[in-house]
Design an enzyme around this catalytic site. Structure first.
Site, mmCIF file in Angstrom:
data_model
loop_
_atom_site.group_PDB
_atom_site.id
_atom_site.type_symbol
_atom_site.label_atom_id
_atom_site.label_comp_id
_atom_site.label_asym_id
_atom_site.label_seq_id
_atom_site.Cartn_x
_atom_site.Cartn_y
_atom_site.Cartn_z
ATOM 1 N N ASP A 1 10.057 -22.318 12.530
ATOM 2 C CA ASP A 1 9.312 -23.379 11.557
ATOM 3 C C ASP A 1 8.046 -22.701 11.214
ATOM 4 O OD1 ASP A 1 11.475 -25.009 12.004
ATOM 5 O OD2 ASP A 1 10.520 -26.154 13.516
ATOM 6 N N HIS B 1 0.997 5.611 8.654
ATOM 7 C CA HIS B 1 0.912 4.207 8.673
ATOM 8 C C HIS B 1 1.043 3.533 9.962
ATOM 9 C CE1 HIS B 1 2.627 4.153 4.255
ATOM 10 N NE2 HIS B 1 1.533 4.447 4.307
ATOM 11 N N ASP C 1 -8.470 2.540 8.753
ATOM 12 C CA ASP C 1 -8.106 2.473 7.136
ATOM 13 C C ASP C 1 -8.046 0.792 7.131
ATOM 14 O OD1 ASP C 1 -7.097 2.141 4.513
ATOM 15 O OD2 ASP C 1 -5.568 3.585 4.823
ATOM 16 N N ASP D 1 -10.162 -0.929 -0.233
ATOM 17 C CA ASP D 1 -9.305 0.182 0.688
ATOM 18 C C ASP D 1 -10.239 1.230 1.015
ATOM 19 O OD1 ASP D 1 -7.283 1.349 1.525
ATOM 20 O OD2 ASP D 1 -6.208 1.821 -0.435
ATOM 21 N N HIS E 1 0.163 13.057 1.205
ATOM 22 C CA HIS E 1 0.297 12.161 0.263
ATOM 23 C C HIS E 1 -0.632 12.277 -0.980
ATOM 24 C CE1 HIS E 1 -3.951 11.212 1.782
ATOM 25 N NE2 HIS E 1 -3.453 11.209 3.065
ATOM 26 N N HIS F 1 -4.987 5.973 -5.830
ATOM 27 C CA HIS F 1 -4.232 4.959 -6.427
ATOM 28 C C HIS F 1 -4.864 3.901 -7.045
ATOM 29 C CE1 HIS F 1 -5.009 2.299 -3.034
ATOM 30 N NE2 HIS F 1 -4.667 3.439 -2.324
ATOM 31 N N HIS G 1 -1.942 -1.234 -3.803
ATOM 32 C CA HIS G 1 -1.477 -0.219 -4.694
ATOM 33 C C HIS G 1 -1.273 -0.779 -6.000
ATOM 34 C CE1 HIS G 1 -0.043 2.678 -1.280
ATOM 35 N NE2 HIS G 1 -1.448 2.515 -1.198
ATOM 36 N N GLU H 1 -8.973 9.606 -1.405
ATOM 37 C CA GLU H 1 -8.496 9.325 -0.261
ATOM 38 C C GLU H 1 -7.814 10.547 0.347
ATOM 39 O OE1 GLU H 1 -5.454 6.509 0.769
ATOM 40 O OE2 GLU H 1 -5.558 5.921 -1.324
ATOM 41 N N TYR I 1 -3.985 16.370 8.409
ATOM 42 C CA TYR I 1 -3.391 15.886 9.592
ATOM 43 C C TYR I 1 -2.769 16.848 10.270
ATOM 44 C CZ TYR I 1 -3.986 11.868 6.376
ATOM 45 O OH TYR I 1 -4.784 11.147 5.537
ATOM 46 N N ARG J 1 -8.982 11.395 7.427
ATOM 47 C CA ARG J 1 -8.961 10.735 6.183
ATOM 48 C C ARG J 1 -10.150 9.996 5.612
ATOM 49 N NH1 ARG J 1 -4.676 8.448 6.170
ATOM 50 N NH2 ARG J 1 -5.125 6.096 6.293
ATOM 51 N N GLU K 1 -11.792 7.761 2.649
ATOM 52 C CA GLU K 1 -11.175 7.026 1.425
ATOM 53 C C GLU K 1 -12.327 6.023 1.068
ATOM 54 O OE1 GLU K 1 -7.910 4.264 2.028
ATOM 55 O OE2 GLU K 1 -7.578 4.244 -0.022
HETATM 56 N N1 GLY Z 1 -4.497 1.502 2.843
HETATM 57 C C1 GLY Z 1 -3.387 1.885 1.864
HETATM 58 C C2 GLY Z 1 -3.665 2.956 1.555
HETATM 59 O O1 GLY Z 1 -4.855 3.689 1.491
HETATM 60 O O2 GLY Z 1 -3.197 3.407 0.487
HETATM 61 MN MN MN Z 2 -5.635 3.805 -0.549
HETATM 62 MN MN MN Z 3 -6.257 2.908 2.726
#
Ligand code: GLY
Ligand code: MN
Ligand code: MN
Length: 448
Positions: free
Chosen positions: A42, A245, A262, A273, A352, A356, A363, A386, A390, A408, A410
């Site tokens: 529920d 992720h 992140d 972000d 990556h 974005h 995104h 970003e 790694y 990273r 960002e």
């Molecule tokens: N936190 C998602 C990205 O950095 O794209």
């Molecule tokens: Mn991002």
């Molecule tokens: Mn991010």
């Protein structure tokens, strides 16, 4: 649930006018709200409104349907909403109902949801193109296409029935890509609060703290500002930072490791972000610092490319060049810089993209290419920068002192006529500034 202010309503009306101008009087736009999603039995996941629907209406309830019918005499802004229902409202809260949708949200006409199927044919009749979010809400797509098919069957030789469906990419999503002042106000606040949240986590960090405890510091700061995470917070200590992720966030932070966070808070739909990577104990080791300086230089080079008129691929190109040069200099990659770039020999450590669009969706919508070619930046676009590196444990051919380092950095950047404006500068990213902040935190921390 506070209703929109007159200024908010004027803003939503302006957005709808812009969209209606783009689709023209032979078009009709149909955009459903999000629906509630079951978590277990529920219990539902916390509801989040569909971004397109929210952008045009400011209406928070699930299941509603927006119809924009340019030039329709009886009204252009139409809403189908859940009916008032005193018993249901006792359980799940107030519903505006059609009356409230007209009174508080300025709909020209609003009806109960259960009238959708009977009213839709008349609203679609005489319109050539149906502008909609194909693929986002499959059950709704079926309902819509069924209605159009019936219309084609029943109208004489199909006259008056729509001849095509158009996704919103070229109209609404182009509109959303250029942020309006009201949107930037929310985004700036989301960025400021998120930056402060990162500062707080940095100050709290020390060996023995758990990843989820840093997450708690961050998300507590969001909650205090009436915000929530715009996406799953990532807190990765040591080699966990090499999992892009990583969201388990359940390991203890160890002396001598870095930690990557992140996290971004969302305010009225607009999310920040931000990623920062810093030493758990407040001091970078030599190897960590060497890799960090490469990533930071790449991040700054990418930001510097976010200028009106430059192609949106330039930040990535600039970041890759700095990363590859840095990795060759550190002996992490071997070979010629130009060739490593050409053959993408760097992807083992940088897999990556560099940024974005950012806005109502983390995104965010908006095309990156037009007619197959990268588009130029325009004022009002917001993009992340970003880059990262790694180097998982056991990376063959790489000096062991770099193993387990994941970094990273960002930030969120607004493109303006005067150049790139970093919206998330409230959290330090230079090595010395991070170490100074963490040393100050350690010195002022109450002793047990
Ligand atoms: N936190 C998602 C990205 O950095 O794209
Ligand atoms: Mn991002
Ligand atoms: Mn991010």
């Amino acid at each position: 649930m506070p209703v929109p202010t007159p200024a908010d309503l004027a803003e939503y009306a302006r957005r709808r006018r812009t969209l209606m101008k783009a689709i023209g009087k032979h078009g009709v736009a149909i955009i459903p709200a999000a629906t509630e999603q079951t978590r277990n039995r529920d219990v539902e996941y916390r509801f989040r409104q569909d971004s397109d629907f929210w952008y045009l209406t400011g209406f928070r309830e699930p299941e509603a349907v927006l119809v924009l019918a340019p030039g329709r005499k009886e009204g252009e802004f139409l809403l189908f909403v859940r009916p008032r229902d005193p018993e249901r409202e006792t359980w799940t809260g107030y519903r505006a109902g059609p009356e409230g949708a007209e009174r508080d949200y300025a709909a020209d006409q609003a009806w109960n949801l259960d009238e959708l199927d009977t009213r839709l044919p008349a609203l679609l009749s005489g319109r050539e193109q149906v502008h909609c979010t194909l693929g986002e809400h499959p059950a709704f797509d079926t309902r819509l296409t069924t209605c159009v098919r019936r219309l084609r069957e029943t109208s004489r030789r199909g006259n008056g029935a729509p001849v095509g469906f158009t996704v919103l990419d070229e109209t609404l999503h182009e509109q959303r890509l250029i942020k309006r002042p009201a949107e930037l106000k929310l985004l700036r606040r989301a960025c400021d609060v998120s930056a402060q949240a990162h500062v707080r986590a940095m100050r709290y960090s020390r060996p023995g703290v758990y990843e989820y405890q840093l997450m708690a510091k961050i998300e507590h700061e969001f909650a205090l500002a009436g915000m929530e995470p715009g996406y799953g917070t990532i807190v990765g200590g040591g080699a966990n930072a090499c999992v892009l992720h990583y969201v388990e966030n359940d390991c203890v932070l160890r002396d001598g490791d870095l930690v990557l966070i992140d996290a971004g808070g969302e305010l009225q739909g607009y999310t920040a972000d931000i990623t920062r990577t810093f030493p758990v104990n407040g001091r970078f080791s030599a190897a960590q610092r060497e890799v960090y300086e490469v990533v930071l230089a790449a991040q700054l080079a990418a930001i510097d490319e976010m200028r009106v008129g430059r192609l949106q691929v330039r930040p990535h190109t600039a970041a890759v060049k700095v990363l590859v040069e840095g990795m060759v200099a550190l002996g992490i990659l071997h070979g010629e810089v130009a060739e490593l770039i050409e053959t993408e020999g760097y992807r083992r450590f940088y897999m990556h993209g560099t940024g974005h669009w950012l806005g109502l969706d983390v995104h965010d919508v908006g095309r990156y290419r037009i007619d197959g070619k990268p588009r130029p930046f325009e004022a009002g676009m917001v993009m992340t920068s970003e880059p990262g590196l790694y180097i998982p444990p056991g990376s063959e051919g790489v000096d062991a002192r770099f193993h387990g380092i994941g970094i990273r950095i960002e930030d969120d950047v607004l493109v303006t006529a005067k150049g790139p404006e970093v919206l998330t500068g409230g959290v330090p990213k230079k090595v010395d500034d991070i170490e100074a902040l963490m040393a100050d935190a350690a010195a002022t921390r109450p002793r047990k």
